[in-house]
Design an enzyme around this catalytic site. Structure first.
Site, PDB file in Angstrom:
ATOM      1  N   LYS A 128       0.845  -1.190   0.000  1.00  9.75           N
ATOM      2  CA  LYS A 128       0.000   0.000   0.000  1.00  9.75           C
ATOM      3  C   LYS A 128       0.885   1.247   0.000  1.00  9.75           C
ATOM      4  CE  LYS A 128      -3.920   1.880   2.713  1.00  9.75           C
ATOM      5  NZ  LYS A 128      -4.754   1.606   3.905  1.00  9.75           N
ATOM      6  N   SER A 140      -9.553   1.747   3.216  1.00 11.79           N
ATOM      7  CA  SER A 140      -8.691   2.495   2.335  1.00 11.79           C
ATOM      8  C   SER A 140      -7.677   1.642   1.579  1.00 11.79           C
ATOM      9  CB  SER A 140      -7.939   3.561   3.157  1.00 11.79           C
ATOM     10  OG  SER A 140      -7.041   2.962   4.082  1.00 11.79           O
ATOM     11  N   SER A 188     -10.073  -0.701   7.263  1.00 10.31           N
ATOM     12  CA  SER A 188      -9.411  -0.450   5.985  1.00 10.31           C
ATOM     13  C   SER A 188      -8.721  -1.652   5.367  1.00 10.31           C
ATOM     14  CB  SER A 188      -8.401   0.691   6.119  1.00 10.31           C
ATOM     15  OG  SER A 188      -9.085   1.917   6.283  1.00 10.31           O
TER      16      SER A 188
END
Length: 538
Positions: free
Chosen positions: A122, A203, A227
């Site tokens: 990420k 996210s 997330s």
């Protein structure tokens, strides 16, 4: 040239795009001396299968890396244009070739269990290489971290190929309460792999989509509250949010020291266990890891009969108002029962959930302001913004580009806080620990002698709507486990039409081995993961 194009050139983003093109061009070159597996079979392999291929010589780190680069080009840049990978590592092929040399060297051999395995991270996880670390923000585009995050050091030591960075909800979805998950000003909108018009949630959107679409062997996401779990469930993969402190946060762009954690996002439970085996380690720069017990062996407990005799609480109150999801959940409960689980299914409720909604936000807002400034000073001191105030001003100056759909009211709330020594913050932390842990999950588990609890992981994917933002409905139980800092695992539960749903397993602190064992037993008995079809609509 548009204003945005000019801006990207000034920030060095075009150079990053050229590196991406070079990586894809290299991937088109033929691979010598390795017989590649058929692409469909390769994308379905679990980590154990990949390792066997690497050990036997049927696969190489180079052929794997080239395969994923081609697939990213075909599905992420072209074709359905998933936009899950925000940047590729131009050094990935060189890393893979060097790792193959190491494997052939009888004096050295493989570095560790992930030797030659391509991993996506990420884009809020710092890497000291040619890639940027931006949290999806153009404010940091073209800039590079001064050193690796601790977890990246662990991955490199284990032999992983850092393939690239994944898109995310900008600033991990903490900029605005009206945001659209999977959108960042740097990466654009990540698309759902099963139905492109649907939202991948966030996210850790890019990590979930890339994993579901077979763009990497393993992926790492991060979570503050939902997330990892939400995008993993919605995209039909496995996601594990570990106990806070099991995995170091050093070098991860922060929201909350109380709740942040990185964690595995994979296609199979066994792969999540193997990745956690590498990620879990004490770090002197992250004080939370000092409280963690010695990391367990997360693989040895993965047995098909692991559910036999386990006392599993059923949280009916966490079911979403979507009848088809609840039908899948009833079928999942039948699988758990058939595998020998003892289901505690009589009006079971997590106590006091209503008592820490506001205090959770108070903690996040206070810790964000402090944590972001500390991260920028330690890892990206050359950034044009030095703290949250500078970032807010930067966003205002570039509002047409970075805030075309939603604003930054959460940033402004955080900036208005006045430090971690304030009574309002200290009381919020105490409140969270009391009601989420001691009088919440700890009390419920003790009263009913539970080993774990289960519920649907949450909603089905909604239509992406950049103007009105996300359309969540009730359901799931991410917040209690996020506020408590306790582990939470989601495993594919099946499809509603073409949309995936997940089942969640939640446990007490440091119980990852137990949750992974239960999730593995359920996964092997149900086999509900489905490959995406990249449909335009449903």
């Amino acid at each position: 040239m548009s204003t945005q194009d000019s801006f990207l050139n000034r920030r060095g983003f075009v150079a990053g795009s050229l590196s991406l093109g070079a990586a894809l061009a290299q991937a088109a070159e033929p691979v010598a001396s390795v017989t590649p597996l058929p692409p469909g079979r390769l994308d379905a392999l679990d980590l154990q299968g990949v390792q066997q291929g690497l050990t036997s010589g049927q696969l190489s780190a180079e052929s794997l890396t080239r395969h994923y680069l081609r697939r990213i080009n075909a599905l992420d840049r072209q074709g359905p244009q998933l936009r899950s990978v925000i940047e590729l590592n131009p050094q990935a092929l060189a890393q893979a070739i060097e790792l193959d040399r190491e494997r052939r060297d009888k004096r050295r051999g493989p570095r560790g269990p992930l030797h030659g395995v391509p991993v996506l991270l990420k884009d809020n996880i710092a890497t000291a290489d040619a890639m940027s670390t931006t949290a999806g923000s153009l404010a940091l585009a073209g800039l590079h971290a001064s050193r690796d995050a601790f977890l990246v050091t662990r991955l490199r030591a284990a032999g992983a190929v850092i393939l690239g960075k994944t898109n995310l909800s900008e600033w991990a979805n903490i900029r605005s309460s009206r945001s659209t998950s999977g959108w960042s000003s740097r990466g654009g909108q990540t698309r759902h792999p099963h139905v492109l018009a649907r939202n991948p949630s966030g996210s850790s959107s890019g990590s979930a989509v890339a994993m579901a679409a077979g763009l990497c062997a393993l992926a790492v996401g991060t979570e503050t509250d939902g997330s990892i779990i939400s995008p993993a469930s919605i995209c039909g993969i496995v996601g594990l949010k570990p106990t806070v402190g099991l995995v170091s946060r050093s070098g991860v762009i922060p929201i909350s020291a109380s709740q942040d954690t990185a964690g595995p996002m994979t296609r199979y439970v066994r792969d999540a266990a193997a990745l956690l085996q590498v990620l879990a380690a004490p770090d002197t720069e992250d004080r939370a890891t000092a409280a963690a017990p010695k990391p367990a062996d997360y693989l040895t407990g993965l047995r098909k009969e692991a559910l036999r005799g386990a006392r599993i609480g059923v949280l009916r109150g966490a079911q979403p108002p979507q009848p088809q999801v609840n039908t899948l959940f009833d079928a999942a409960l039948a699988v758990l029962k058939a595998q020998g689980a003892v289901l505690i299914d009589q009006d079971l409720k997590i106590p006091h959930q209503e008592k820490y909604g506001d205090s959770e936000m108070t903690v996040l807002m206070h810790e964000l302001k402090v944590g972001l400034a500390e991260y920028l000073a330690a890892y990206q001191p050359d950034a044009p913004v030095k703290d949250l105030a500078g970032l807010i001003a930067w966003n205002q100056a570039h509002a047409k580009t970075v805030m075309p759909f939603f604003d930054q009211e959460l940033f402004e709330m955080s900036q208005a806080t006045q430090g971690l020594d304030r009574e309002v913050y200290r009381k919020a932390v105490e409140n969270n620990l009391r009601y989420a842990r001691k009088e919440g999950l700890d009390a419920m588990f003790a009263e009913h002698q539970l080993d774990a609890v289960v519920a649907p992981s949450g909603n089905l994917a909604w239509l992406t709507d950049p103007l009105l933002g996300d359309h969540f409905t009730a359901g799931g139980f991410t917040s209690p486990f996020a506020v408590a800092g306790y582990p939470h695992l989601t495993v594919p539960m099946g499809l509603v039409g073409e949309l995936p749903a997940g089942i969640s397993f939640g446990g007490l602190a440091w119980q990852e081995a137990k949750l992974l064992a239960y999730g593995y037993a359920y996964e092997q008995a149900s086999l509900k993961r489905a490959a995406p079809k990249f449909l335009s609509k449903v």
